[in-house]
Design a protein around this motif. Structure first.
Motif, PDB file in Angstrom:
ATOM      1  N   MET A  24       0.817  -1.205   0.000  1.00  0.00           N
ATOM      2  CA  MET A  24       0.000   0.000   0.000  1.00  0.00           C
ATOM      3  C   MET A  24       0.854   1.260   0.000  1.00  0.00           C
ATOM      4  N   LEU A  25       2.003   1.212   0.664  1.00  0.00           N
ATOM      5  CA  LEU A  25       2.905   2.357   0.621  1.00  0.00           C
ATOM      6  C   LEU A  25       3.393   2.610  -0.810  1.00  0.00           C
ATOM      7  N   GLY A  26       3.610   1.518  -1.546  1.00  0.00           N
ATOM      8  CA  GLY A  26       3.985   1.673  -2.943  1.00  0.00           C
ATOM      9  C   GLY A  26       2.819   2.084  -3.819  1.00  0.00           C
ATOM     10  N   ARG A  27       1.627   1.631  -3.468  1.00  0.00           N
ATOM     11  CA  ARG A  27       0.455   1.932  -4.299  1.00  0.00           C
ATOM     12  C   ARG A  27       0.033   3.395  -4.207  1.00  0.00           C
ATOM     13  N   LEU A  28       0.283   4.047  -3.089  1.00  0.00           N
ATOM     14  CA  LEU A  28      -0.143   5.450  -2.928  1.00  0.00           C
ATOM     15  C   LEU A  28       0.347   6.329  -4.077  1.00  0.00           C
ATOM     16  N   PRO A  29       1.649   6.411  -4.318  1.00  0.00           N
ATOM     17  CA  PRO A  29       2.094   7.214  -5.467  1.00  0.00           C
ATOM     18  C   PRO A  29       1.700   6.590  -6.796  1.00  0.00           C
ATOM     19  N   GLY A  30       1.607   5.251  -6.851  1.00  0.00           N
ATOM     20  CA  GLY A  30       1.208   4.592  -8.086  1.00  0.00           C
ATOM     21  C   GLY A  30      -0.206   4.963  -8.503  1.00  0.00           C
ATOM     22  N   ALA A  54       6.005  -3.704  -6.497  1.00  0.00           N
ATOM     23  CA  ALA A  54       4.839  -4.335  -7.108  1.00  0.00           C
ATOM     24  C   ALA A  54       3.579  -3.527  -6.811  1.00  0.00           C
ATOM     25  N   GLY A  55       3.471  -3.007  -5.584  1.00  0.00           N
ATOM     26  CA  GLY A  55       2.331  -2.168  -5.235  1.00  0.00           C
ATOM     27  C   GLY A  55       2.276  -0.906  -6.078  1.00  0.00           C
ATOM     28  N   PHE A  56       3.447  -0.322  -6.356  1.00  0.00           N
ATOM     29  CA  PHE A  56       3.500   0.900  -7.170  1.00  0.00           C
ATOM     30  C   PHE A  56       2.995   0.619  -8.585  1.00  0.00           C
ATOM     31  N   VAL A  57       3.547  -0.427  -9.216  1.00  0.00           N
ATOM     32  CA  VAL A  57       3.134  -0.753 -10.580  1.00  0.00           C
ATOM     33  C   VAL A  57       1.655  -1.133 -10.617  1.00  0.00           C
ATOM     34  N   SER A  58       1.221  -1.896  -9.626  1.00  0.00           N
ATOM     35  CA  SER A  58      -0.183  -2.284  -9.542  1.00  0.00           C
ATOM     36  C   SER A  58      -1.078  -1.063  -9.372  1.00  0.00           C
TER      37      SER A  58
END
Length: 231
Positions: A67-73, A120-124
């Motif tokens: 989720m930390l990666g998904r925020l900017p993603g 992976a979270g960012f790309v997702s």
């Protein structure tokens, strides 16, 4: 479109992801005006059923990093919807997923650590928010986990991620009331699909989960490329 969501729910109920793979191309072709909002509504609903059965197996620490990666993603994905060609993004990400599958098919799997899970979270987040297909990156990272852990972890991630994407889409003015209503109308098809996914879960849990994840990631990538090319 209801049939696509029904089949996608069966696939995701067994493997842990796949709803977007099956439903996104069909909904995008037949009702592009409700994409990606309607897809995020169903993406947020289906994980609740998986979590009701297997929530204890979720990798909570992995979900946090993802989720930390998904925020900017998600933010980048929303900007893609507004300013950039989603078609070009879909082709690029699809090709990258195919490369990742080819590289990991002969190895033990992708190293699972905070950096890879966040990436992976960012790309997702980018692809999920822009196209409704965000499962393959996370599925590849968790490909060597047990079936219940994959499904529970991805379910928690997808629920939180879809909710986040809906908020971001609303914030940039790309979430319409029509898209939300459309997603809600598709929910009964989703429920029916999940209820029929038990046999697939039992089959994959007999040592076939990794093959299922790699196969589904490959099909997801090809479908994303095809969907992007026909936009």
């Amino acid at each position: 479109m209801g049939l696509a969501v029904f089949v996608g729910a069966i696939v995701q109920g067994g493997v842990g992801f796949g709803l977007g793979l099956v439903a996104a191309p069909v909904v995008t072709i037949l009702a592009p005006e409700v994409v990606p909002g309607a897809l995020q509504v169903v993406n947020m609903t289906l994980p609740l059923f998986t979590l009701a059965a297997e929530w204890r197996r979720a990798d909570l620490r992995g979900v946090l990093w993802a989720m930390l990666g998904r925020l900017p993603g998600s933010a980048l994905g929303a900007l893609v919807v507004v300013y950039v060609s989603v078609s070009a993004l879909g082709v690029f990400v699809g090709l990258m997923v195919l490369v990742a599958v080819a590289l990991t098919a002969r190895s033990a799997g992708v190293p699972r650590n905070p950096a890879t899970v966040a990436a992976a979270g960012f790309v997702s987040g980018v692809t999920g928010t822009a196209t409704g297909v965000g499962g393959p990156p996370m599925g590849l990272v968790y490909q060597d986990a047990k079936g219940p852990q994959i499904r529970a972890t991805l379910a928690m991630y997808f629920f939180l991620g879809a909710a986040q994407s809906l908020v971001v889409l609303w914030w940039v003015g790309e979430l319409t009331a029509e898209a939300v209503r459309f997603g809600v109308v598709l929910v009964p098809c989703l429920v029916a699909g999940f209820l029929l996914s038990g046999r697939l879960r039992r089959y994959l849990d007999r040592g076939r989960v990794r093959a299922g994840v790699l196969g589904l990631a490959t099909v997801s990538a090809l479908a994303l490329i095809a969907q992007s090319l026909v936009r």
